[in-house]
Every structure is written in C-alpha cells, then in structure tokens.
Motif scaffolding. Structure first.
Motif, PDB file in Angstrom:
ATOM      1  N   LYS A 130     -24.736 120.808  11.051  1.00  0.00           N
ATOM      2  CA  LYS A 130     -23.832 122.080  10.381  1.00  0.00           C
ATOM      3  C   LYS A 130     -22.316 121.497   9.930  1.00  0.00           C
ATOM      4  CE  LYS A 130     -26.721 125.524  12.904  1.00  0.00           C
ATOM      5  NZ  LYS A 130     -26.386 126.762  13.971  1.00  0.00           N
ATOM      6  N   VAL A 131     -21.979 120.264  10.525  1.00  0.00           N
ATOM      7  CA  VAL A 131     -20.420 120.567  10.433  1.00  0.00           C
ATOM      8  C   VAL A 131     -20.559 118.693  10.237  1.00  0.00           C
ATOM      9  CG1 VAL A 131     -18.255 119.857  11.626  1.00  0.00           C
ATOM     10  CG2 VAL A 131     -19.695 121.863  12.276  1.00  0.00           C
ATOM     11  N   ASP A 132     -19.588 118.601   9.032  1.00  0.00           N
ATOM     12  CA  ASP A 132     -19.638 117.237   8.576  1.00  0.00           C
ATOM     13  C   ASP A 132     -18.069 116.671   9.185  1.00  0.00           C
ATOM     14  OD1 ASP A 132     -22.000 117.204   7.192  1.00  0.00           O
ATOM     15  OD2 ASP A 132     -21.124 117.815   5.501  1.00  0.00           O
ATOM     16  N   PHE A 133     -18.318 115.345   9.673  1.00  0.00           N
ATOM     17  CA  PHE A 133     -17.022 114.834  10.209  1.00  0.00           C
ATOM     18  C   PHE A 133     -16.961 113.671   9.658  1.00  0.00           C
ATOM     19  CE2 PHE A 133     -14.736 112.211  13.308  1.00  0.00           C
ATOM     20  CZ  PHE A 133     -13.511 112.724  13.233  1.00  0.00           C
ATOM     21  N   ILE A 134     -16.333 113.530   8.247  1.00  0.00           N
ATOM     22  CA  ILE A 134     -16.013 112.336   7.507  1.00  0.00           C
ATOM     23  C   ILE A 134     -15.036 111.228   8.223  1.00  0.00           C
ATOM     24  CG2 ILE A 134     -15.710 111.252   5.415  1.00  0.00           C
ATOM     25  CD1 ILE A 134     -18.122 113.057   5.845  1.00  0.00           C
ATOM     26  N   GLU A 135     -15.413 110.123   8.476  1.00  0.00           N
ATOM     27  CA  GLU A 135     -14.380 109.109   8.904  1.00  0.00           C
ATOM     28  C   GLU A 135     -14.075 107.942   8.280  1.00  0.00           C
ATOM     29  OE1 GLU A 135     -12.029 107.334  12.369  1.00  0.00           O
ATOM     30  OE2 GLU A 135     -12.795 109.509  12.055  1.00  0.00           O
ATOM     31  N   THR A 136     -12.924 107.514   8.096  1.00  0.00           N
ATOM     32  CA  THR A 136     -12.421 106.511   7.215  1.00  0.00           C
ATOM     33  C   THR A 136     -12.707 105.286   8.001  1.00  0.00           C
ATOM     34  OG1 THR A 136     -11.209 107.793   5.553  1.00  0.00           O
ATOM     35  CG2 THR A 136     -11.068 105.570   5.603  1.00  0.00           C
ATOM     36  N   ILE A 137     -13.283 104.423   7.689  1.00  0.00           N
ATOM     37  CA  ILE A 137     -13.537 103.044   8.689  1.00  0.00           C
ATOM     38  C   ILE A 137     -12.966 101.727   7.762  1.00  0.00           C
ATOM     39  CG2 ILE A 137     -15.069 101.576  10.015  1.00  0.00           C
ATOM     40  CD1 ILE A 137     -16.878 103.959  10.128  1.00  0.00           C
ATOM     41  N   ASN A 138     -11.651 101.545   7.938  1.00  0.00           N
ATOM     42  CA  ASN A 138     -10.911 100.520   7.362  1.00  0.00           C
ATOM     43  C   ASN A 138      -9.754  99.954   8.293  1.00  0.00           C
ATOM     44  OD1 ASN A 138     -10.050  98.603   5.601  1.00  0.00           O
ATOM     45  ND2 ASN A 138     -10.083 100.028   4.001  1.00  0.00           N
ATOM     46  N   TYR A 139     -10.024  99.165   9.108  1.00  0.00           N
ATOM     47  CA  TYR A 139      -9.033  98.798  10.337  1.00  0.00           C
ATOM     48  C   TYR A 139      -8.906  97.183   9.976  1.00  0.00           C
ATOM     49  CZ  TYR A 139     -10.433 102.958  12.764  1.00  0.00           C
ATOM     50  OH  TYR A 139     -10.373 104.298  13.136  1.00  0.00           O
ATOM     51  N   ASN A 140      -7.773  96.574  10.309  1.00  0.00           N
ATOM     52  CA  ASN A 140      -7.192  95.588  10.423  1.00  0.00           C
ATOM     53  C   ASN A 140      -6.164  95.253  11.476  1.00  0.00           C
ATOM     54  OD1 ASN A 140      -5.469  92.794   9.387  1.00  0.00           O
ATOM     55  ND2 ASN A 140      -7.390  92.729   7.960  1.00  0.00           N
ATOM     56  N   GLU A 141      -6.624  94.513  12.309  1.00  0.00           N
ATOM     57  CA  GLU A 141      -5.507  94.417  13.673  1.00  0.00           C
ATOM     58  C   GLU A 141      -5.247  92.982  13.622  1.00  0.00           C
ATOM     59  OE1 GLU A 141      -4.187  96.578  15.225  1.00  0.00           O
ATOM     60  OE2 GLU A 141      -5.120  98.160  14.213  1.00  0.00           O
ATOM     61  N   ARG A 142      -4.309  92.392  14.324  1.00  0.00           N
ATOM     62  CA  ARG A 142      -3.682  91.205  14.510  1.00  0.00           C
ATOM     63  C   ARG A 142      -3.123  91.157  15.826  1.00  0.00           C
ATOM     64  NH1 ARG A 142      -0.013  87.632  10.372  1.00  0.00           N
ATOM     65  NH2 ARG A 142      -2.010  88.227   9.180  1.00  0.00           N
TER      66      ARG A 142
END
Length: 409
Positions: A130-142
């Motif tokens: 019933k609920v859409d939880f859209i996540e942006t998956i774009n990570y860059n860690e050093r």
C-alpha cells in the motif's frame, strides 16, 4: 522585493540540501586540467619556431609532459587495482528486502574507494504494497589508511581507516560498503589486507615522488648537458618501473584478495593507474637511452633536436704536465709537475667541422711555389721598398720592386 528572494524572515539566502553521489575524483580531474593548461601555454610558443625546429619542440613538450603526468597521476590516482560486479545483496540494517546493485572497489596508494549503485538507481524498498518507499541507491565512500598503522581497535589512537570505519557504522552506511571496508580494517591472523596495501602504497608513493625531481633535473639538463639529461631520464623511468614492481610484490602472503557476495566475487586486478606508470616508465627509459646513444654517435642531430650549439658540450679538458727546471747547486733538476688544462675538441668533431676543401691542395702548392720565388727572399733594405713616399737621401728616388704582382702569379 528583489532582496527578499530566497530569504526567510530577512535572514541570509538559504538553499535546500541536495546530496549527490561522487562521480569523479576532483583532485585527479583538477590535475588533468592543470596539465592541459600548461600544455596549451607551451603550445602557444610553437608557431614562433621555423621548419623542423617546430616539430622538435612539439615532440619534446609532448614526451616531457606525458612522463610528468604519468608520475603525478600514479601518485594521485585511485585505480591501481579495481573490481566491479553486479549482485544481489542486503541493503541496510532492519531492511527485509534485498537489492540488485553494482558493487565496485578501487584501490589507490593511500586509500580505497567503494561504490554501491543500484540497478536501477531508484528502487522500491517498501514492505507493504500500500505504501511505496522509493530509495535512491547511489553511494561512493573513501576510506584512507595513509600512513600510520595505529593501535588495534577503533579508539583515538587507532589507525585512520579504523576510525573512519567506525564513523561509517554510526552514519548507517549500506551493508555492502561496510562489508568491503571491513576486509581492510581487520588486522589479525592472516587477514592483513589493510596492512599489506598500506605498506605497499607507502613505498610505492616514496619511489614515485623520487622520480618527479629526477624528471625536473632531466629537463633542466637538456639546456646544459644533453648526455647527462639522457641518463636522468633513464633514472626517472627506472624509479617508475621500480614503483610498479614494489606494488605488485610487496603484499601479505600469496592469497589474492577475494570478497564474496551472493552472486559473484570481487576479485581485484591491476587498473589504469598501474599501467599508466608502467608505460610512462618505459617511455622515459627509451627516451633517455636514445638521447645518450645519439649524443655519443649522432651529436649533430641531437644538438639540432634540442636546439643547442654543436660545440656547447663537445669540448673536453685534458691534463698536461709541464716540467720547469730550477737550478740547484749548479745542476738542473725538474720541479714538481704543474698541471695545466688545455681545451681541445674530440677527434670526431674535428673531422666533422674541419673537413679539407678540394681547393686547399692547389692553394698549398701555389703557396710553396711562390715562397721559392726570389722576391720573397730576405732583403737587406726594407725601408725604401715599403715606403709610400720617395726616399729623400742623396737625391735618389725609391727603388721599385723587380717584379710586379701579376708576374709573380
């Protein structure tokens, strides 16, 4: 009205946060732009040269800047080793759904860069339909390890990468990033990948920075002594190749770094920075060797290439002993040899610069024949012969020469 735009209650202008993933290495890209700007500045001087000198100048600039770029990009570059896979993996703590993402790793001399990018980037991680939880998956860690190993643990005296790893846990970074970073944090038993990469990166960094002043000295010597400039280019290339050998061999044990995931394994391989340093080192060694050989056997051509005078470095100094006799008790005795330095040219340069002209033989024979003529024999009275005014002694006129110039020749 104009000054009230984007302001709240008369305060300063504020913009909403817009977090975004890192797309490029800012330091590396900035250095590339700096090299391009310097190359353009030097390229603007090329039209001032004429003929083949224009091509020679272009070749010198391109080769020299390529070697310097290979050195500095090797120091600043983040792709000495790299790997990337597409796999299913858990996303974050307390998240019941898995994601499909690209997981990548790039290892530099002083740090490791970990990338997590969803496939697609925007994914629905909602548990309920019933609920859409859209996540942006774009990570860059050093994570950095330059250069202190530090104590065991995550306290204030621990290594830098350990402290950064603890901060990443507090920030709640995705699990795939923490999973990869943990391989470089653990330092016990046979799991010492962080220590081995830190040690290899330290010595590789030092040798590469040694190559940079050698390159600068080589460029300075091209205006002074081409022969030694060639040897300095060779040493520069040797340092660059030595740095790659150190990176390839100075590792802990023989087991390769393999990081398992659900569908695939991250297996590192050598990246562009590693091969760029190898190519730069090979070019520097070959370039220096060509300069040295041409200075020995083709001095005129190498002098034209660098725009120098052929006699600039073709003069040698040879010691010469001279004995001075000093009388002592009526006997002549040689004194301590006194060293004198005379400047002379090598045999090869003499033969190149002072080649006999075909007309010289006829001139020499004519000079010998003229010298045997009685006119050139010693005369007892010179004054009257070469005096422009007539002699005033005893009322006599000056004596004319017995032969004219045409009769002599």
């Amino acid at each position: 009205m104009v000054y009230d735009a984007f302001r709240t209650n008369g305060g300063p202008t504020q913009h909403a946060p817009h977090p975004s993933a890192v797309t490029v290495d800012v330091l590396e890209v900035g250095f590339i732009f700096a090299v391009v700007i310097l190359f353009v500045c030097f390229a603007l001087t090329i039209p001032g040269y004429k003929g083949i000198a224009r091509l020679y100048l272009t070749m010198r600039i391109v080769v020299s800047f390529f070697i310097a770029s290979a050195i500095l990009l090797g120091v600043l570059g983040q792709e000495w080793e790299s790997a990337e896979i597409v796999t299913k993996t858990p996303y974050k703590a307390f998240a019941n759904r898995e994601i499909t993402a690209h997981v990548g790793i790039k290892i530099g001399l002083g740090s490791v860069n970990i990338t997590l990018k969803g496939d697609p980037v925007h994914q629905n991680l909602s548990i309920s339909d019933k609920v859409d939880f859209i996540e942006t998956i774009n990570y860059n860690e050093r994570f950095h390890w330059a250069w202190r190993q530090g104590r065991f643990g995550y306290g204030p005296y621990a290594g830098r990468i350990s402290r950064e790893f603890r901060e990443a846990q507090y920030r709640g970074l995705p699990l795939p990033i923490l999973w990869v970073a943990e391989y470089f944090v653990l330092d016990g038993e046979l799991i010492r990948w962080g220590r081995s990469y830190r040690t290899a990166g330290w010595f590789t960094n030092e040798v590469l920075w040694t190559a940079f002043p050698l390159w600068a000295i080589a460029n300075i010597l091209t205006f002074i002594m081409v022969f030694y400039a060639g040897w300095m280019f060779v040493l520069t290339g040797v340092c660059m190749l030595t740095s790659t050998i150190i990176w390839a061999t100075l590792k802990w044990g023989y087991q390769p770094l393999v990081i398992p995931f659900e569908d695939d394994h991250l297996i590192t391989h050598y990246g562009p920075s590693f091969y760029l340093v190898i190519v730069g080192g090979v070019v520097s060694v070959i370039y220096g060797a060509i300069i040295v050989m041409m200075d020995l056997w083709f001095k005129r051509q190498i002098s034209e290439y660098f725009g120098q005078d052929l006699l600039h470095d073709a003069e040698d100094f040879y010691p010469e002993e001279k004995n001075i006799e000093e009388p002592e008790m009526g006997l002549a005795k040689p004194s301590i040899p006194r060293r004198l330095f005379t400047r002379r040219m090598t045999r090869r340069n003499k033969s190149e610069l002072y080649k006999p002209h075909p007309h010289d033989a006829s001139v020499s024979s004519l000079s010998a024949a003229a010298y045997q003529n009685p006119v050139f024999q010693p005369m007892e009275h010179h004054d009257d012969v070469f005096n422009d005014e007539p002699a005033r002694t005893n009322g006599r006129k000056s004596q004319q020469p017995a032969y004219t110039e045409s009769e002599i020749l």
